[in-house]
Design a protein around this motif. Structure first.
Motif, short mmCIF file in Angstrom:
data_model
loop_
_atom_site.label_atom_id
_atom_site.label_comp_id
_atom_site.label_asym_id
_atom_site.label_seq_id
_atom_site.Cartn_x
_atom_site.Cartn_y
_atom_site.Cartn_z
N SER A 127 -10.55 94.72 7.87
CA SER A 127 -10.00 94.43 6.55
C SER A 127 -10.07 92.96 6.17
O SER A 127 -10.19 92.61 4.98
CB SER A 127 -8.55 94.89 6.48
N GLY A 128 -9.96 92.07 7.16
CA GLY A 128 -9.87 90.64 6.86
C GLY A 128 -8.59 90.27 6.16
O GLY A 128 -8.44 89.14 5.68
N ASP A 129 -7.64 91.20 6.12
CA ASP A 129 -6.39 90.97 5.40
C ASP A 129 -5.25 90.84 6.40
O ASP A 129 -4.98 91.76 7.18
CB ASP A 129 -6.11 92.12 4.43
N LEU A 130 -4.57 89.70 6.36
CA LEU A 130 -3.53 89.42 7.34
C LEU A 130 -2.37 90.41 7.24
O LEU A 130 -1.86 90.90 8.27
CB LEU A 130 -3.02 87.99 7.15
N ALA A 131 -1.94 90.73 6.03
CA ALA A 131 -0.80 91.64 5.86
C ALA A 131 -1.13 93.03 6.38
O ALA A 131 -0.30 93.68 7.04
CB ALA A 131 -0.40 91.70 4.39
N GLU A 136 -3.36 83.04 14.95
CA GLU A 136 -4.36 82.10 15.45
C GLU A 136 -5.74 82.45 14.90
O GLU A 136 -6.50 81.58 14.47
CB GLU A 136 -4.37 82.13 16.97
N TYR A 137 -6.08 83.77 14.91
CA TYR A 137 -7.36 84.19 14.34
C TYR A 137 -7.46 83.80 12.87
O TYR A 137 -8.53 83.44 12.38
CB TYR A 137 -7.50 85.71 14.44
N ALA A 138 -6.33 83.90 12.16
CA ALA A 138 -6.33 83.62 10.73
C ALA A 138 -6.27 82.13 10.43
O ALA A 138 -6.24 81.73 9.26
CB ALA A 138 -5.14 84.32 10.07
N GLY A 139 -6.24 81.27 11.47
CA GLY A 139 -6.24 79.84 11.26
C GLY A 139 -4.88 79.22 11.13
O GLY A 139 -4.76 78.02 10.82
N ASP A 140 -3.82 79.99 11.36
CA ASP A 140 -2.46 79.47 11.24
C ASP A 140 -1.91 79.17 12.64
O ASP A 140 -1.09 79.90 13.19
CB ASP A 140 -1.57 80.50 10.52
N ALA A 141 -2.38 78.07 13.22
CA ALA A 141 -1.96 77.72 14.58
C ALA A 141 -0.48 77.41 14.66
O ALA A 141 0.18 77.71 15.66
CB ALA A 141 -2.79 76.54 15.08
N GLU A 142 0.07 76.80 13.61
CA GLU A 142 1.50 76.47 13.62
C GLU A 142 2.35 77.73 13.61
O GLU A 142 3.35 77.84 14.32
CB GLU A 142 1.85 75.59 12.41
#
Length: 350
Positions: free
Chosen positions: A260-264, A292-298
């Motif tokens: 999906s590429g959709d985080l939700a 992490e995959y989605a680029g949100d390391a924080e």
């Protein structure tokens, strides 16, 4: 008063029936009624140890076996059972000695070889474990348990083709065993022989095994063949049977994210797992990986940090936190790495 041999036999036979029925307490009471210091009650002592072991009275089981061995130290079955009891008590060195004593008395004794091999595998003594199982296999007349231990020893050394053959021989030795098919399926999956793995899981299902582990292996086999709808359904079935289980939850979230590429959308199964098992750590770990995959390391670090608040000595979590901070904040990453090394100084990764 010494009982007549026929009375002893009748009570021992009755105790065996009680053990098979799961009535371990009743069996123990009946066995105690026939035990005396003579060799004629040695089998009663062995069965009493089995009953006490299964009741969780490991000290009592050890005592019963010690008395039996004192009467007749030439019975390999006593030492095999002693090894099992000692292993459950966490006394690995003594358990190993007991298993080796059993094999010295009976080199082809499968249960002793299996017990010793499992102990050695747990200690990551791969070569020794394989030597034990290889000797057991070479002795002939090998049952499912020996083939399984041999497969485990080969798999630990990444000798996958040989491990697969061992698991296959195990399935042939126990054609009604669904677990044997599952073990074979898992090894085939590790070797990326996904179509064969799928076939083996379907045989396991047909033989009655529907454990979450079986559905996980099935899902991986399907995903390896790009049967993505079916793989997703298999991972969901694994979670239905054991909500918040780390491995199927990880596989499912990654698969949904990939498709999906959709985080939700990818986070929805994680949310469901949290509702099904409040406080379980697995959903937070999987959400961290997804973020992490989605680029949100924080955001990923925040999930791990929340788990560390409750388990600061968990070296795996400390390492995960260090990895997530390594590029953004080396100083804080180093602090987590030092905490990991302090918690588990023997771990190479720490």
């Amino acid at each position: 008063m010494t009982l007549a041999p026929t009375v002893i036999r009748d009570r021992v036979d009755a105790a065996v029936g009680l053990l098979r029925a799961g009535r371990h307490g009743d069996a123990a009471a009946l066995l105690r009624s026939v035990i005396d210091p003579t060799p004629s009650t040695l089998e009663a002592r062995r069965l009493l140890a089995v009953a006490l072991r299964d009741l969780g009275d490991l000290a009592g089981a050890e005592q019963a076996l010690g008395a039996a061995i004192a009467i007749d130290p030439g019975q390999p079955a006593f030492f095999t059972l002693q090894g099992d009891v000692l292993a459950r008590m966490g006394r690995a060195a003594e358990a190993e000695a007991a298993y080796r004593r059993a094999l010295a008395l009976s080199p082809t004794l499968g249960p002793a070889a299996v017990g010793l091999a499992e102990l050695l595998l747990a200690a990551e003594r791969w070569d020794e474990a394989l030597a034990v199982t290889s000797a057991a296999v070479a002795a002939g007349d090998v049952d499912l348990n020996v083939w399984t231990a041999h497969g485990m020893a080969l798999k630990a050394q990444r000798r996958l083709d040989e491990a697969i053959e061992a698991y296959r021989r195990g399935a042939e030795a126990a054609p009604r065993s669904a677990v044997a098919e599952h073990n074979l399926a898992a090894a085939l999956g590790d070797a990326e022989r996904f179509a064969e793995s799928e076939a083996a899981t379907r045989r396991a299902f047909a033989k009655g095994l529907h454990a979450p582990e079986a559905w996980l292996v099935h899902g991986r086999a399907l995903m390896g063949q790009a049967k993505l709808d079916a793989a997703e359904a298999a991972f969901r079935e694994a979670l239905r049977r054991r909500p918040a289980d780390l491995e199927p939850l990880t596989e499912l979230a990654q698969l949904v994210w990939m498709r999906s590429g959709d985080l939700a959308t990818a986070a929805a199964p994680i949310d469901e797992a949290e509702r099904a098992a409040p406080g379980a750590p697995a959903p937070r770990l999987v959400r961290a990986k997804l973020l992490e995959y989605a680029g949100d390391a924080e955001g990923a670090y925040a999930e791990v940090a929340a788990l560390l608040a409750d388990a600061p000595a968990d070296f795996v979590l400390q390492i995960r936190a260090a990895q997530l901070l390594a590029e953004r904040d080396p100083g804080r990453a180093l602090a987590h790495a030092q905490a990991a090394a302090q918690a588990a100084p023997q771990e190479l990764l720490a």
